[in-house]
Design an enzyme around this catalytic site. Structure first.
Site, PDB file in Angstrom:
ATOM      1  CE  LYS A 278       7.619 -11.481  -3.193  1.00 21.17           C
ATOM      2  NZ  LYS A 278       6.533 -11.215  -4.087  1.00 21.17           N
ATOM      3  NE  ARG A 283      -0.317 -12.968   2.620  1.00 21.42           N
ATOM      4  CZ  ARG A 283       0.607 -12.350   3.339  1.00 21.42           C
ATOM      5  NH1 ARG A 283       1.259 -11.341   2.799  1.00 21.42           N
ATOM      6  NH2 ARG A 283       0.897 -12.725   4.565  1.00 21.42           N
ATOM      7  NE  ARG A 298      -0.543  -7.698   0.499  1.00 26.23           N
ATOM      8  CZ  ARG A 298      -0.664  -6.735   1.396  1.00 26.23           C
ATOM      9  NH1 ARG A 298      -1.861  -6.223   1.646  1.00 26.23           N
ATOM     10  NH2 ARG A 298       0.368  -6.294   2.052  1.00 26.23           N
ATOM     11  CG  PHE A 368       3.100 -18.754   2.184  1.00 29.50           C
ATOM     12  CD1 PHE A 368       2.699 -17.893   3.189  1.00 29.50           C
ATOM     13  CD2 PHE A 368       2.729 -18.467   0.872  1.00 29.50           C
ATOM     14  CE1 PHE A 368       1.950 -16.777   2.900  1.00 29.50           C
ATOM     15  CE2 PHE A 368       1.974 -17.343   0.573  1.00 29.50           C
ATOM     16  CZ  PHE A 368       1.586 -16.501   1.598  1.00 29.50           C
ATOM     17  CE  LYS A 449       9.078  -6.849  -0.797  1.00 31.77           C
ATOM     18  NZ  LYS A 449       7.842  -6.275  -1.228  1.00 31.77           N
TER      19      LYS A 449
HETATM   20  P1  AMP Z   1       5.245  -8.239  -1.971  1.00 29.67           P
HETATM   21  O1  AMP Z   1       3.794  -8.312  -2.385  1.00 29.67           O
HETATM   22  O2  AMP Z   1       6.173  -7.983  -3.123  1.00 29.67           O
HETATM   23  O3  AMP Z   1       5.469  -7.332  -0.801  1.00 29.67           O
HETATM   24  O4  AMP Z   1       5.714  -9.695  -1.450  1.00 29.67           O
HETATM   25  C1  AMP Z   1       5.057 -10.388  -0.451  1.00 29.67           C
HETATM   26  C2  AMP Z   1       4.050 -11.341  -1.085  1.00 29.67           C
HETATM   27  O5  AMP Z   1       4.684 -12.444  -1.703  1.00 29.67           O
HETATM   28  C3  AMP Z   1       3.133 -11.994  -0.094  1.00 29.67           C
HETATM   29  O6  AMP Z   1       2.083 -11.112   0.229  1.00 29.67           O
HETATM   30  C4  AMP Z   1       2.641 -13.206  -0.846  1.00 29.67           C
HETATM   31  O7  AMP Z   1       1.492 -12.864  -1.576  1.00 29.67           O
HETATM   32  C5  AMP Z   1       3.735 -13.480  -1.862  1.00 29.67           C
HETATM   33  N1  AMP Z   1       4.405 -14.795  -1.709  1.00 29.67           N
HETATM   34  C6  AMP Z   1       4.736 -15.597  -2.731  1.00 29.67           C
HETATM   35  N2  AMP Z   1       5.370 -16.679  -2.320  1.00 29.67           N
HETATM   36  C7  AMP Z   1       5.443 -16.611  -0.966  1.00 29.67           C
HETATM   37  C8  AMP Z   1       6.002 -17.452   0.050  1.00 29.67           C
HETATM   38  N3  AMP Z   1       6.628 -18.589  -0.224  1.00 29.67           N
HETATM   39  N4  AMP Z   1       5.900 -17.022   1.329  1.00 29.67           N
HETATM   40  C9  AMP Z   1       5.295 -15.870   1.615  1.00 29.67           C
HETATM   41  N5  AMP Z   1       4.749 -15.037   0.711  1.00 29.67           N
HETATM   42  C10 AMP Z   1       4.829 -15.398  -0.584  1.00 29.67           C
END
Ligand code: AMP
Length: 615
Positions: A278, A283, A298, A368, A449
């Site tokens: 991650k 994004r 995003r 990704f 996640k």
């Molecule tokens: P969160 O913002 O904490 O809800 O986590 C989701 C975000 O992780 C996504 O919106 C992406 O911006 C980020 N992300 C980072 N690495 C990846 C990956 N390998 N696959 C999907 N999302 C990722």
């Protein structure tokens, strides 16, 4: 459609104190618009001039709006400024001034939706020398012909402060209301099925409306332009809705990740799955049409100009004619090859010195997912197949790369991949269901996640929306801000439910910034889509998203999150502000069902801990 008619509806919507009322008025108003004006009417109801991704902004500050009012009223700017200070809303000032206008207009015309919208668009597209004067004139032209009530709303739009309180879900519900008859006629089987379950006519109607709203939302998720969707509906009814498709140049609403706490939980849920690092960066959703590349955040804002290096990388390293894909861009230290912290990457989100910073802070894009390729919609395909296609297309991998990935059904392997990821400076891992389609705009266990946990704190931060604030005492009164009242979003109710009062963690700089931003979002009464038993000193329109850390989630009678589920609300214990999430819209904050899951999960963890200590 006459704009006065619209202004009367807006007034009713603004004063509605339930979402149902709002929906009723909206549906009635939209029902009266014709094909040529429905899209404009939708944008105006959103307080905008087009879909978000087109970034069409009037670009008029308060001073210019004040000048427009001065121009048509005979009042001096200073007098108006004074009134504005007293009222805090230029819309109300314009309304009052017009009801006792000093000079009479030489020429007025009856305003229509199309006329109002056309002038706003001209205001938005006028640029260069003399543009400020033209903008002032265009707005003055509208105000000159406006009735006081019309002026109230006309003034607010270019300031980006319409404040009707309607969200996109409510607008979609209103559209569903208007096409329910056609839906019922076309979906006879569904009606029969629901009739056996829902005996009361009002329950049946609500269920049908929800089903149709889901259909509209499916399209909205791949084509987030409610103006266009409403126009297609107006032109061709539900057939028009079916014609809306994924399109290069129109951003798709992003899929979202669920959260879990251990590798074991992930494997139990997904079985054999892909595990990726991650990356903690930005994004980006990229659209490629031959040599033309467009990049969206995003939040679906266009950001192409900020990333010339990524654009070039996509042009040279991706072997596809047309494509829509997503990745995380982050700064990589060129010498050590190590990933940089988020604070370094975020410097690339800038309008000036773009070239300089693209050299100083070079980015890598870890792709990704891929939703569209060479004219084909890949969203329905299983993740694994979409990945195979990415592997074939992305070969050079200098700027555009693929994330590190393993495929496993072994929890120990997941945990060890997680540890390695943390060691490399990543934020954690994301597990992906190999068979899942790309689910636009939703969170459905296709992605899970797992982030680093902070001892004694929640496993993950939550994103909350500010709905009001309490005035401070002592030093903090300087900015008139003591504590923030924050909420999470419940999409089923389309309501923001209060979850925390956040009094700590704000630096003086942040306080100042907030005081400034929140001032613009002040509302006289509790916004219709806010559910809170606490009454802050000032209510604000739910717009600013903040990332919050806390020790745990507890039951609380003073907050309303998940009240429907537990009879009492949930609250954050010892909440602390981490950062402002400018990349999220209000509805993109943490949802109530996630909080419920986090709450239950936390209890589960506590029980395990207790059991462990007894042994
Ligand atoms: P969160 O913002 O904490 O809800 O986590 C989701 C975000 O992780 C996504 O919106 C992406 O911006 C980020 N992300 C980072 N690495 C990846 C990956 N390998 N696959 C999907 N999302 C990722």
């Amino acid at each position: 459609m006459k704009f006065l008619n619209v202004a009367e509806f807006f007034e009713k919507i603004e004063q509605a104190n339930s979402r149902l009322d709002m929906m009723k008025h909206l549906a009635e108003m939209l029902g009266q618009a014709n094909e040529q004006e429905i899209a404009s009417l939708i944008y105006l109801s959103q307080g905008k001039l087009g879909p978000d991704y087109k970034n069409i902004e009037a670009g008029m500050g308060e001073q210019y709006v004040l000048e427009s009012i001065a121009k048509i009223s005979g009042y001096k700017k200073e007098e108006l400024q004074k009134k504005y200070k007293e009222q805090g809303d230029l819309g109300l000032v314009a309304q009052e001034i017009l009801s006792k206008k000093k000079q009479s207009s030489l020429y007025t015309e009856e305003l229509t939706v199309n006329k109002v919208f056309a002038n706003f668009l001209k205001i938005a597209t006028t640029s260069g020398t003399g543009s400020q004067e033209s903008k002032i004139k265009l707005l003055a032209e509208l105000l000159n012909s406006a009735q006081p009530l019309e002026a109230k709303f006309i003034t607010r739009v270019p300031l980006g402060q319409l404040r009707l309180g309607t969200g996109d879900p409510t607008l979609m519900d209103s559209l569903a209301v208007n096409y329910l008859n056609e839906f019922q006629t076309k979906e006879k089987k569904l009606v029969q099925e629901l009739e056996t379950k829902y005996k009361k006519p009002e329950d049946l109607q609500r269920q049908l409306r929800m089903r149709l709203r889901e259909k509209i939302e499916e399209k909205y998720n791949i084509f987030p332009d409610l103006g266009k969707i409403a126009e297609m509906l107006k032109q061709k009814g539900l057939n028009g809705l079916n014609q809306i498709e994924i399109t290069v140049g129109v951003p798709i609403r992003p899929t979202l990740a669920e959260r879990m706490n251990t590798g074991e939980e992930i494997i139990e849920k997904l079985g054999n799955c892909a595990i990726e690092g991650k990356y903690d960066g930005l994004r980006l959703q990229c659209h490629k049409n031959e040599n033309t590349v467009t990049i969206y955040s995003r939040n679906l804002e266009e950001m192409t100009a900020m990333f010339p290096d990524i654009v070039q990388g996509i042009r040279t390293e991706i072997k596809a004619k047309t494509m829509i894909f997503e990745g995380e861009a982050l700064a990589v230290n060129e010498i050590t090859g190590e990933f940089e912290a988020f604070q370094v990457t975020i410097q690339r989100k800038r309008k000036h010195e773009v070239k300089e910073f693209s050299e100083k802070v070079p980015l890598k894009l870890f792709v990704f997912d891929c939703m569209y390729l060479n004219g084909k919609n890949l969203m329905p395909l299983p993740f694994q197949e979409r990945q195979e296609k990415l592997n074939e297309i992305i070969t050079e991998r200098k700027i555009v790369d693929l994330p590190e990935r393993i495929v496993t059904s072994n929890a120990l392997e997941v945990n060890s991949f997680f540890d390695q990821a943390i060691e490399k400076g990543l934020e954690g891992i994301i597990a992906k269901d190999l068979n899942a389609p790309y689910i636009a705009g939703a969170r459905k266990f296709a992605w899970i996640k797992l982030k680093r946990s902070y001892k004694g704190e929640l496993h993950d931060t939550i994103d909350a929306v500010i709905i009001g604030y309490l005035k401070g005492r002592g030093q903090r009164t300087v900015f008139g801000l003591g504590a923030l009242l924050a909420a999470v979003y419940n999409p089923e109710r389309d309501v923001f439910e209060s979850i925390a009062k956040i009094g700590t963690g704000l630096s003086e700089e942040q306080l100042k910034q907030f005081a400034h931003d929140l001032e613009k979002l002040k509302t006289k009464q509790k916004p219709a889509r806010v559910d809170s038993v606490l009454n802050p000193d000032v209510w604000v329109e739910p717009k600013i998203v903040i990332e919050v850390n806390a020790d745990e989630i507890t039951k609380s009678p003073v907050h309303t999150t998940a009240q429907q589920e537990f009879g009492t609300g949930l609250a954050l214990r010892f909440p602390r502000l981490v950062k402002i999430r400018t990349d999220k819209q209000a509805e993109d904050c943490t949802h109530t069902d996630e909080i419920i899951k986090m709450y239950k999960n936390q209890k589960h963890v506590q029980v395990i801990k207790q059991e462990g200590s007894e042994n």
